[in-house]
Design a protein around this motif. Structure first.
Motif, mmCIF file in Angstrom:
data_model
loop_
_atom_site.group_PDB
_atom_site.id
_atom_site.type_symbol
_atom_site.label_atom_id
_atom_site.label_comp_id
_atom_site.label_asym_id
_atom_site.label_seq_id
_atom_site.Cartn_x
_atom_site.Cartn_y
_atom_site.Cartn_z
ATOM 1 N N GLU A 8 18.406 49.960 78.565
ATOM 2 C CA GLU A 8 18.073 48.831 77.698
ATOM 3 C C GLU A 8 16.562 48.787 77.438
ATOM 4 O O GLU A 8 15.765 49.217 78.271
ATOM 5 C CB GLU A 8 18.538 47.522 78.321
ATOM 6 N N TRP A 10 13.246 46.429 75.270
ATOM 7 C CA TRP A 10 12.752 45.276 74.535
ATOM 8 C C TRP A 10 11.602 45.741 73.657
ATOM 9 O O TRP A 10 10.663 46.378 74.138
ATOM 10 C CB TRP A 10 12.310 44.163 75.482
ATOM 11 N N ALA A 20 17.395 46.469 72.333
ATOM 12 C CA ALA A 20 18.016 47.746 71.971
ATOM 13 C C ALA A 20 18.636 48.380 73.208
ATOM 14 O O ALA A 20 18.272 48.060 74.353
ATOM 15 C CB ALA A 20 16.986 48.691 71.358
ATOM 16 N N LYS A 21 19.572 49.258 72.972
ATOM 17 C CA LYS A 21 20.235 49.981 74.061
ATOM 18 C C LYS A 21 20.507 51.406 73.611
ATOM 19 O O LYS A 21 20.807 51.641 72.432
ATOM 20 C CB LYS A 21 21.549 49.282 74.435
ATOM 21 N N VAL A 44 24.684 44.492 69.415
ATOM 22 C CA VAL A 44 24.936 45.682 70.230
ATOM 23 C C VAL A 44 26.277 45.571 70.961
ATOM 24 O O VAL A 44 27.088 46.501 70.956
ATOM 25 C CB VAL A 44 23.790 45.884 71.244
ATOM 26 N N TYR A 65 20.687 48.455 68.177
ATOM 27 C CA TYR A 65 19.769 47.348 68.435
ATOM 28 C C TYR A 65 20.273 46.086 67.748
ATOM 29 O O TYR A 65 21.048 46.149 66.799
ATOM 30 C CB TYR A 65 18.346 47.694 67.981
ATOM 31 N N SER A 73 18.407 39.593 70.844
ATOM 32 C CA SER A 73 17.064 39.535 70.267
ATOM 33 C C SER A 73 16.625 38.084 70.091
ATOM 34 O O SER A 73 17.449 37.157 70.134
ATOM 35 C CB SER A 73 17.022 40.260 68.918
ATOM 36 N N LEU A 96 11.240 50.397 66.049
ATOM 37 C CA LEU A 96 12.245 50.933 66.967
ATOM 38 C C LEU A 96 11.948 52.391 67.300
ATOM 39 O O LEU A 96 11.963 52.797 68.470
ATOM 40 C CB LEU A 96 13.639 50.791 66.342
#
Length: 270
Positions: A8, A10, A20-21, A44, A65, A73, A96
């Protein structure tokens, strides 16, 4: 199947943090990841098992994301502008990529996220090496608006709003109205992907369900145009990644393999 590790992140943006992952094979066969763009009510978590299935089948990293205001978010209070589809690709995707050290990617988006994937290919040609759309809208169609009106009535029930809040928390009301109010705004009626499609030069795969309740088959025809490849899924609606995830992964895998073999425009995934 390769072993997958998830992580994960940020990401700082001018409007707030983005969540995001990533799902990454231990020994990936390609250094070009897929970036997933979610739909109007998505995040996500709502991709469910699809990113991991993709990462395993393709043996490459998959990144998803939450757009600002969605999922995990940070919240936003402003409503979406008429050019929000293009602005997502132009403003947030570079952040990103910088944060995750992504030098090039393949954009894959569902519904309005498909439009964002197209705009990523059009506005970031040095970074985006391929575009995959799933149930994307190319213009504002009566069928799309009718589907939104039906959904609007369905979300008047507390149970449906509770399900939305499960994924978006206290941002759920904003998420719903960002979709419903934007698409039904008379000022949005002339929106289309035409400008982005004219600029798009990278390989393109257009996937659409035969029974998509938010868009007729005119959408994949327009998106594919004369150089894209449309795939119509028999008996499938607006959410192929939930209705037939294994088939969807297979179609994407076959397309990437064929693109790599035919033109080497997309790095090999094996």
């Amino acid at each position: 199947m390769p072993e997958i590790s998830d992580r994960e992140y940020w990401i700082e943006s001018p409007g707030g943090r983005l969540f995001a992952k990533s799902w990454t094979p231990i020994d990936p066969g390609s250094t070009t990841p897929l970036i997933l763009f979610h739909d109007s009510l998505g995040c996500v978590a709502l991709w469910r098992q699809f990113p991991q299935l993709l990462a395993k089948a393709l043996n490459r990293q998959v990144i998803a994301y939450d757009r600002l205001g969605f999922g995990r978010s940070d919240r936003r209070t402003d409503m979406l502008s008429g050019d929000f589809v293009a602005m997502e690709a132009e403003q947030y995707v570079p952040l990103l990529c910088e944060s995750l050290s992504v030098n090039e990617f393949i954009a894959c988006g569902h519904s309005v996220g498909g439009g964002m994937a197209v705009w990523a290919g059009a506005s970031l040609p040095r970074l985006c090496k391929g575009v995959i759309t799933i149930a994307a809208q190319a213009f504002v169609e009566d069928r799309t608006l009718a589907g939104i009106r039906i959904a609007e009535r369905e979300f008047e029930t507390p149970d449906n709003m509770s399900r939305l809040a499960k994924y978006h928390g206290d941002k759920a009301e904003w998420v719903l109205h960002a979709w419903i109010d934007t698409w039904q705004d008379p000022a949005f009626v002339d929106w289309s992907l035409d400008a982005a499609l004219r600029l798009l030069r990278c390989p393109q795969l257009t996937i659409h369900g035969e029974y998509d309740e938010f868009g007729s088959l005119e959408h994949p025809r327009r998106i594919a145009g004369t150089h894209g490849e449309p795939r119509i899924l028999s008996g499938i609606g607006h959410n192929p990644h939930r209705e037939c995830p294994e088939l969807l992964v297979e179609i994407i895998e076959d397309w990437l393999t064929s693109q790599s073999s035919a033109s080497a425009k997309i790095p090999a995934d094996r």
